[in-house]
Write a protein that holds these residues in place. Structure first.
Motif, PDB file in Angstrom:
ATOM      1  N   HIS A 136      -1.436 -10.012  -2.702  1.00  0.00           N
ATOM      2  CA  HIS A 136      -2.362  -9.185  -3.467  1.00  0.00           C
ATOM      3  C   HIS A 136      -3.216 -10.016  -4.432  1.00  0.00           C
ATOM      4  CE1 HIS A 136      -3.945  -5.670  -5.378  1.00  0.00           C
ATOM      5  NE2 HIS A 136      -3.080  -4.851  -4.838  1.00  0.00           N
ATOM      6  N   TYR A 149      -6.479 -11.460  -6.252  1.00  0.00           N
ATOM      7  CA  TYR A 149      -7.826 -10.986  -6.596  1.00  0.00           C
ATOM      8  C   TYR A 149      -8.750 -12.201  -6.637  1.00  0.00           C
ATOM      9  CZ  TYR A 149      -5.901  -6.518  -8.360  1.00  0.00           C
ATOM     10  OH  TYR A 149      -5.285  -5.298  -8.497  1.00  0.00           O
ATOM     11  N   GLU A 195      -6.276  -7.736   1.501  1.00  0.00           N
ATOM     12  CA  GLU A 195      -4.837  -7.672   1.747  1.00  0.00           C
ATOM     13  C   GLU A 195      -4.613  -7.432   3.235  1.00  0.00           C
ATOM     14  OE1 GLU A 195      -3.358  -4.742  -1.359  1.00  0.00           O
ATOM     15  OE2 GLU A 195      -5.479  -4.945  -1.807  1.00  0.00           O
ATOM     16  N   ASN A 204       0.828  -1.200   0.000  1.00  0.00           N
ATOM     17  CA  ASN A 204       0.000   0.000   0.000  1.00  0.00           C
ATOM     18  C   ASN A 204       0.878   1.273   0.000  1.00  0.00           C
ATOM     19  OD1 ASN A 204      -2.334   1.975   0.594  1.00  0.00           O
ATOM     20  ND2 ASN A 204      -3.298   0.012   0.097  1.00  0.00           N
ATOM     21  N   ARG A 205       0.306   2.390   0.463  1.00  0.00           N
ATOM     22  CA  ARG A 205       0.913   3.684   0.121  1.00  0.00           C
ATOM     23  C   ARG A 205       1.771   4.307   1.218  1.00  0.00           C
ATOM     24  NH1 ARG A 205      -3.812   3.036  -2.517  1.00  0.00           N
ATOM     25  NH2 ARG A 205      -3.739   3.521  -4.737  1.00  0.00           N
ATOM     26  N   ASP A 262     -11.790   0.638  -1.225  1.00  0.00           N
ATOM     27  CA  ASP A 262     -10.328   0.534  -1.343  1.00  0.00           C
ATOM     28  C   ASP A 262      -9.764   1.154  -0.067  1.00  0.00           C
ATOM     29  OD1 ASP A 262      -7.705   0.345  -2.094  1.00  0.00           O
ATOM     30  OD2 ASP A 262      -7.870   1.582  -3.894  1.00  0.00           O
ATOM     31  N   PHE A 290      -9.855  -0.262 -10.139  1.00  0.00           N
ATOM     32  CA  PHE A 290      -8.990   0.211 -11.229  1.00  0.00           C
ATOM     33  C   PHE A 290      -8.848  -0.818 -12.351  1.00  0.00           C
ATOM     34  CE2 PHE A 290      -7.387   2.654  -7.486  1.00  0.00           C
ATOM     35  CZ  PHE A 290      -7.809   3.906  -7.912  1.00  0.00           C
ATOM     36  N   HIS A 302       2.940   0.071  -3.074  1.00  0.00           N
ATOM     37  CA  HIS A 302       3.399  -1.323  -3.121  1.00  0.00           C
ATOM     38  C   HIS A 302       4.906  -1.464  -3.329  1.00  0.00           C
ATOM     39  CE1 HIS A 302      -0.690  -2.365  -2.737  1.00  0.00           C
ATOM     40  NE2 HIS A 302      -1.045  -2.360  -4.004  1.00  0.00           N
TER      41      HIS A 302
HETATM   42  C1  BGC Z   1      -4.657  -0.547  -3.537  1.00  0.00           C
HETATM   43  C2  BGC Z   1      -5.339   0.073  -4.718  1.00  0.00           C
HETATM   44  C3  BGC Z   1      -4.475  -0.174  -5.914  1.00  0.00           C
HETATM   45  C4  BGC Z   1      -4.310  -1.641  -6.103  1.00  0.00           C
HETATM   46  C5  BGC Z   1      -3.367  -1.922  -7.243  1.00  0.00           C
HETATM   47  C6  BGC Z   1      -4.555  -2.010  -3.774  1.00  0.00           C
HETATM   48  O1  BGC Z   1      -3.866  -2.587  -2.716  1.00  0.00           O
HETATM   49  O2  BGC Z   1      -5.301  -0.262  -2.333  1.00  0.00           O
HETATM   50  O3  BGC Z   1      -5.539   1.450  -4.511  1.00  0.00           O
HETATM   51  O4  BGC Z   1      -4.993   0.404  -7.063  1.00  0.00           O
HETATM   52  O5  BGC Z   1      -3.794  -2.219  -4.943  1.00  0.00           O
HETATM   53  O6  BGC Z   1      -3.675  -3.097  -7.841  1.00  0.00           O
END
Ligand code: BGC
Length: 369
Positions: free
Chosen positions: A196, A198, A333, A100-101, A268, A311, A127
């Motif tokens: 990560h 899906y 996550e 994350n950020r 998110d 996204f 990430h």
């Molecule tokens: C984030 C999203 C991001 C995505 C990328 C997630 O963990 O929170 O904001 O776009 O990962 O695939």
């Protein structure tokens, strides 16, 4: 039967159930520089999980629905070249060194400021930077019932201090996929690894996840600014579309007139899990009503990012040509909170030499009629 006899029987049943999955290894392809990428298949009676060394990624999870029909419930590709061409989604990977950020790609540690890549719209770091752990070939080693992936990230990799050694062990036990993480460093650093993957419990190609029901074991979440950086507040979920303490259909409130949902284009966000940090506890449970598949996620981590694939835009496609479009999957996550290095009040992501950081997350797949 005596109590002791019963106890011995239950224990041997549990051990038989945990006899360990069969593990096989095969070649998955080669990196542009010729490095070989392997794929491991972990197979129990109920679950078949495929994990490759590029990004320590989960490539497939095959499991039956309520009628016994097996499907792959995770988004991915069948060719390494497709993974190499996709630098956006992080499908199945271990993200790091900081999942994350990190706001403005900057944080202070021991009084020194570190700059890491602003690979999220040129504003924040996402990430782990431009070449995160998802893009490295890890070293795979077979272990009972699974595979252990190892990556050594050099001092200064993507701007982060310290040589970080990360071990991520995937094992399958009956219906459960278990991920054990451990990290150590030779200099003070920060670390926040997560997986990560899906998920679409209806199976790849079955539609969106908006009809699936989710429960999240959290009374609070971390609201963000428009760049998805936490404001620092731990806000109550009560009375908001973020309240998943009771099972709720994901699509029910996703388009609500509610600022945090509008900022993120859906869910998110990081939820603050109830229960003690460091202890295995329920994070979330997802139920696909049509297929009857249920996934229960438990973790020792303090948070979980619930991301509804906002996204995904259909650019990338499954092997059968199904476009991976918005909301066709969800991620759970398990993690420390986003931007923790800039929030001293959040559980710490700092790691010092001599320490080993451990965490565990489990994904259990069952069905419900
Ligand atoms: C984030 C999203 C991001 C995505 C990328 C997630 O963990 O929170 O904001 O776009 O990962 O695939």
């Amino acid at each position: 039967m005596t109590i002791r006899g019963l106890a011995v029987m239950l224990l041997s049943m549990a051990m038989a159930a945990d006899a360990g999955a069969a593990v096989t290894k095969a070649a998955f392809g080669k990196m542009p520089d010729g490095t070989a990428v392997d794929i491991y298949t972990l197979k129990s009676d109920a679950l078949e999980v495929k994990v490759m060394t590029y990004g320590a990624r989960i490539v497939a999870i095959n499991t039956a629905d309520k009628n016994g029909k097996v499907a792959d419930v995770v988004l991915g590709y069948d060719k390494l070249s497709d993974y190499l061409a996709d630098k956006k989604t992080y499908f199945g990977s271990i993200v790091g060194r900081y999942g994350n950020r990190i706001a403005h790609g900057e944080f202070k540690l021991d009084g020194k400021t570190y700059d890491v890549p602003k690979n999220d719209g040129g504003i924040n770091s996402l990430h782990g930077g431009t070449v995160g752990f998802d893009q490295h070939v890890w070293t795979g080693k077979e272990v009972p019932g699974g595979v252990e992936m190892t990556l050594v990230s050099k001092d200064g990799d993507q701007g982060f201090p310290g040589t970080l050694t990360a071990h991520v062990r995937y094992t399958v036990h009956g219906r459960t996929l278990r991920i054990d993480y451990s990290e150590s460093t030779d200099k003070d650093t920060v670390v926040n690894l997560t997986n990560h993957t899906y998920f679409n419990l209806g199976g790849v190609g079955s539609g969106t996840i908006l009809d699936e029901e989710i429960t999240i074991n959290a009374d609070r979440f971390t609201p963000t600014d428009k760049g998805l950086i936490p404001t620092g507040e731990l806000a109550p979920v009560a009375g908001t579309p973020m309240d998943f303490r009771n099972a709720t259909v994901i699509g029910k409130r996703i388009h609500a007139d509610y600022e945090p949902l509008k900022l993120a284009g859906g869910y998110d966000h990081n939820w603050v899990l109830n229960g003690a940090d460091g202890q295995l506890k329920l994070a979330a449970k997802v139920h696909d009503l049509k297929s009857g598949r249920v996934m229960t996620v438990q973790t020792t981590e303090p948070g979980v990012q619930f991301y509804t694939g906002n996204f995904l835009d259909g650019t990338f496609k499954s092997a059968s040509g199904w476009p991976y479009a918005k909301n066709t999957a969800l991620c759970l996550e398990t993690q420390h909170f986003p931007d923790s290095p800039n929030h001293p009040s959040f559980p710490s992501t700092e790691l010092k030499p001599g320490q080993t950081r451990h965490s565990t997350t489990t994904f259990t797949f069952t069905t419900q009629k």
